[in-house]
Design an enzyme around this catalytic site. Sequence first.
Site, short mmCIF file in Angstrom:
data_model
loop_
_atom_site.label_atom_id
_atom_site.label_comp_id
_atom_site.label_asym_id
_atom_site.label_seq_id
_atom_site.Cartn_x
_atom_site.Cartn_y
_atom_site.Cartn_z
CB SER A 255 -0.82 -0.04 1.17
OG SER A 255 -0.03 0.26 2.22
CE LYS A 256 2.10 7.83 -1.42
NZ LYS A 256 3.13 7.85 -2.39
NE ARG A 257 -1.61 2.48 5.78
CZ ARG A 257 -1.90 1.17 6.04
NH1 ARG A 257 -1.33 0.66 7.12
NH2 ARG A 257 -3.05 0.76 5.39
N GLY A 259 5.17 3.48 1.12
CA GLY A 259 5.94 4.51 0.63
C GLY A 259 6.38 4.27 -0.82
#
Length: 486
Positions: A255-257, A259
Amino acid sequence: MKTDNIRTRFAPSPTGFMHIGNLRTALYTFIIAKKYGGKFILRIEDTDQERFVEGAAGAVYKTLKDCGLYWDEGPDVGGPYAPYIQSERTGVYREYALKLIESGNAYFCFCTKERMEKVHEQQKADGITPAYDRHCRDLNPEEVKKLLDNNTPYVIRQKVPLEGETIFRDELFGEITVPNKDLDDQILLKQDGMPTYNFANVIDDHLMDITHIVRGREYLSSTPKYNLLYEAFGWESPCYIHVEQIMRDASHKLSKRDGDAYFGDFVEAGYHIPAILNYIALLGWSPKGENEIYSLDELINEFSIDGLSKSPSIFDPVKMKAINAEWLRRMPHDEFKSLVLPYIKKNCKRDDIDFDVLVRTLQPRTELFTDIPEKVDFIDTLPGYNNDLYFNKKMKTSPETAAEALKAVLPVLEGISEEGWNEENIHAALFAEIERLGVKNGWLLWPVRVALSGKALTPGGGVELAAVIGREESLNRIRKGIEKLV
Ligand code: GLU
């Protein structure tokens, strides 16, 4: 699988930048079309106004173009099935939703949001998965007419049969059978008149003659409902290929988390675009042989649907970097040069250096483009350094031996003229000196490297560094090195 007159589509909802999972879907979709001489269509699914993000469609176009995934039909290029943007097709969906009502496969639902919230709460309290309770499914026609005449807001819902089962085939997962009673009466047309994704994609896939639907595994559970829609309209359903997800580890989606889930993040991190495509293609597809390096054309040649994975793949940043490095190593020198020059320029403003030598020494040692600025930061000005750098066990050098070596090197290099200053002549001169002195190569070359760069890790050794930074700068730095040592 039928392979003639293939038409595939990539149908992103432009809600942000391109996640590499979506890009991988686009890639497989493109490859399948091209492999069989078919057409690749781009359709923008923007009917969910709440999730709409300004500029996101532009980001989709740019990403696909940067990757070489050109579409045959789509919003900007047009085509026989235009428009290719769903928000420009809303009239179509309404017409088809009304057809379903007529044929008894859909119905008006007047339930308010408040009522639905209550129902869902109750269902949760009863331990049931929240779903529509079919309250309006059997309203009598007069009642429906009255509500419509009063302009009561409504949605249109799919009337899923309460009995029987729906069977469909996925090219990867095989035949799937779902009892109809487990499927909810999903919304097809929302209160604002916009279709849901679930409805619009079926209508458009049919109207645009899409033959093969490649999409994320998360849509597999909705596919029986889509299939029921195809059946209700009497349409032939397409060939489904649901591809597994990309995971960060065994239990988390990438996920975007993390990075680094977006295409643009990888470009910014210094990845070469064809290498990104190469790596994500392998994330979920296994080639037959040992080779792991594929250009887009090679992927089209090698790809086969039975190589697609039926289990989620785990994203491996180390592997991705190794594939990138391999791409850089194999690249023609001139191409590498043009790609890395902007990165060299970040830390090196001089333009009188020998770029060819520099680039040649960088090429086998670069994993990411972003490695480069730090590798060339000694060229413009010599960084401060400590004489301890001259200690090198392997080369058997120390500040004392370095003083001796540099003193021997200075006149030798001074003997090369400005015109004759090139890698070949420098190499010949220094190796003649090594031979004359009867020393090991490193004994002489290690001190040269340190004096010229102030660093232990450099692209290339003493010879290349001297060629890169030029005669005057090399002689100055050697003199400075000697001064610092005595
Ligand atoms: N609009 C959907 C998405 O962006 C596409 C799913 C599909 O390909 O059917 O996830």
